[in-house]
Design a protein around this motif. Structure first.
Motif, PDB file in Angstrom:
ATOM      1  N   LEU A 179       0.824  -1.204   0.000  1.00  0.00           N
ATOM      2  CA  LEU A 179       0.000   0.000   0.000  1.00  0.00           C
ATOM      3  C   LEU A 179       0.861   1.258   0.000  1.00  0.00           C
ATOM      4  CD1 LEU A 179      -2.855  -1.030   2.468  1.00  0.00           C
ATOM      5  CD2 LEU A 179      -2.947  -0.881  -0.016  1.00  0.00           C
ATOM      6  N   GLY A 180       1.978   1.221   0.732  1.00  0.00           N
ATOM      7  CA  GLY A 180       2.885   2.362   0.713  1.00  0.00           C
ATOM      8  C   GLY A 180       3.465   2.597  -0.670  1.00  0.00           C
ATOM      9  N   GLY A 181       3.867   1.508  -1.341  1.00  0.00           N
ATOM     10  CA  GLY A 181       4.397   1.642  -2.693  1.00  0.00           C
ATOM     11  C   GLY A 181       3.360   2.156  -3.662  1.00  0.00           C
ATOM     12  N   LEU A 182       2.132   1.663  -3.533  1.00  0.00           N
ATOM     13  CA  LEU A 182       1.061   2.126  -4.405  1.00  0.00           C
ATOM     14  C   LEU A 182       0.776   3.609  -4.181  1.00  0.00           C
ATOM     15  CD1 LEU A 182      -0.984   1.155  -6.517  1.00  0.00           C
ATOM     16  CD2 LEU A 182      -2.589   0.782  -4.649  1.00  0.00           C
ATOM     17  N   ALA A 183       0.801   4.024  -2.932  1.00  0.00           N
ATOM     18  CA  ALA A 183       0.557   5.436  -2.626  1.00  0.00           C
ATOM     19  C   ALA A 183       1.604   6.323  -3.290  1.00  0.00           C
ATOM     20  CB  ALA A 183       0.544   5.650  -1.114  1.00  0.00           C
ATOM     21  N   LEU A 184       2.858   5.872  -3.293  1.00  0.00           N
ATOM     22  CA  LEU A 184       3.910   6.646  -3.948  1.00  0.00           C
ATOM     23  C   LEU A 184       3.702   6.717  -5.460  1.00  0.00           C
ATOM     24  CD1 LEU A 184       7.096   5.443  -2.030  1.00  0.00           C
ATOM     25  CD2 LEU A 184       6.084   7.728  -1.966  1.00  0.00           C
ATOM     26  N   LEU A 185       3.224   5.610  -6.039  1.00  0.00           N
ATOM     27  CA  LEU A 185       3.067   5.563  -7.488  1.00  0.00           C
ATOM     28  C   LEU A 185       1.940   6.461  -7.989  1.00  0.00           C
ATOM     29  CD1 LEU A 185       3.531   1.759  -8.249  1.00  0.00           C
ATOM     30  CD2 LEU A 185       5.038   3.622  -8.915  1.00  0.00           C
ATOM     31  N   VAL A 186       0.866   6.549  -7.232  1.00  0.00           N
ATOM     32  CA  VAL A 186      -0.307   7.270  -7.745  1.00  0.00           C
ATOM     33  C   VAL A 186      -0.674   8.464  -6.878  1.00  0.00           C
ATOM     34  CG1 VAL A 186      -1.224   5.212  -8.846  1.00  0.00           C
ATOM     35  CG2 VAL A 186      -1.927   5.765  -6.514  1.00  0.00           C
ATOM     36  N   ALA A 187       0.240   8.884  -6.002  1.00  0.00           N
ATOM     37  CA  ALA A 187      -0.074  10.016  -5.117  1.00  0.00           C
ATOM     38  C   ALA A 187      -0.327  11.280  -5.920  1.00  0.00           C
ATOM     39  CB  ALA A 187       1.080  10.247  -4.150  1.00  0.00           C
ATOM     40  N   GLY A 188      -1.269  12.039  -5.450  1.00  0.00           N
ATOM     41  CA  GLY A 188      -1.588  13.293  -6.118  1.00  0.00           C
ATOM     42  C   GLY A 188      -2.929  13.799  -5.646  1.00  0.00           C
TER      43      GLY A 188
END
Length: 289
Positions: free
Chosen positions: A135-144
């Motif tokens: 979830l942390g990695g996903l948040a970094l990928l699509v954060a905005g």
């Protein structure tokens, strides 16, 4: 020491990982189609299901299925159609970043809780840590920031999309007959066609006809027909919580292709987020291998 049971488990892990990467590549193919052919997202999804159903219909037919199998195909197709359309709605109302984050990020949480409560699967410390990493990695990928006009509605639709995919995962993992069949894809197609017509039509309105046809054929076969077969086959041996984290390879693959194929900027979040996702996958593989 490697046991006989560990071999099909590893095959299941590879099958689900391959499906996730194929879905990521399929996202790039869909983006290309929407940029060049004039097709909207629901129309592209309709073609995706239609091509898959046609390919299966042209294959040598197997044993005739009974009413129970037909009912399972309808439920699978409905689940696929709901999750796809809810995801598109989340992107429209909450923006691509927030919609994708909630949709795919909700999967591991909902599937893990469902597998624990409904199927009795045990949540180990390593599995919980892997989910947190993913979830942390996903948040970094699509954060905005939310780019859509109605973020609250978009988030609700994103949760619905994640719940639809999670429900299919749990159903297949619990012994349900979730399969990538002609009936399932036909059901999804019939559900989506009216929405595609309302969206603006289902026929391409521009671009190179050969490129459009090739992209549609690829989208209907590899990321749809083959990927869903790989995914449902892998669920026969892979725990639901593990499968839901492996699927997070999809946005990592899509993000990499966005940089390579579409010239989107390479931000520090891309390698950092991808590294966290791969660490989560490695942790789960080590635990179940």
């Amino acid at each position: 020491m490697t046991t006989h049971a560990a071999v099909p488990l590893r095959h299941g892990l590879l099958s689900i990982s391959a499906a996730a990467v194929a879905w990521g590549v399929g996202g790039a193919a869909a983006a290309l189609l929407m940029r060049t052919s004039g097709l909207g997202p629901v129309a592209v999804c309709s073609w995706r299901f239609g091509v898959a159903a046609l390919c299966l219909a042209l294959l040598p037919s197997g044993p005739r299925t009974g009413g129970h199998r037909r009912g399972a195909a309808v439920l699978t197709g409905l689940g696929l159609a709901v999750s796809q359309c809810a995801y598109f709605g989340s992107v429209q109302y909450a923006g691509l970043g927030l919609g994708t984050l909630v949709t795919i990020g909700a999967g591991p949480v909902l599937t893990s809780l469902g597998a624990h409560l409904l199927l009795g699967e045990r949540l180990t410390g390593r599995a919980l840590a892997a989910i947190a990493l993913a979830l942390g990695g996903l948040a970094l990928l699509v954060a905005g920031p939310a780019a859509g006009p109605r973020p609250a509605l978009g988030v609700a639709l994103a949760v619905l999309a994640g719940a639809g995919q999670s429900g299919l995962t749990l159903w297949a993992r619990g012994g349900g007959s979730a399969r990538a069949t002609t009936g399932a894809f036909t059901t999804g197609l019939l559900c989506l066609l009216p929405l595609a017509v309302l969206e603006g039509g289902v026929l391409p309105a521009g671009g190179d006809p050969a490129l459009t046809a090739g992209a549609l054929l690829f989208l209907g076969t590899v990321p749809t027909l083959l990927a869903y077969r790989w995914y449902f086959a892998g669920l026969a041996t892979v725990p639901g919580a593990t499968a839901s984290v492996l699927v997070l390879l999809e946005p990592a693959a899509a993000a990499l292709l966005a940089v390579v194929c579409f010239g989107e900027p390479l931000t520090p979040a891309l390698p950092a987020g991808s590294a966290l996702l791969l660490a989560a996958v490695a942790a789960l593989t080590r635990e179940t291998g």
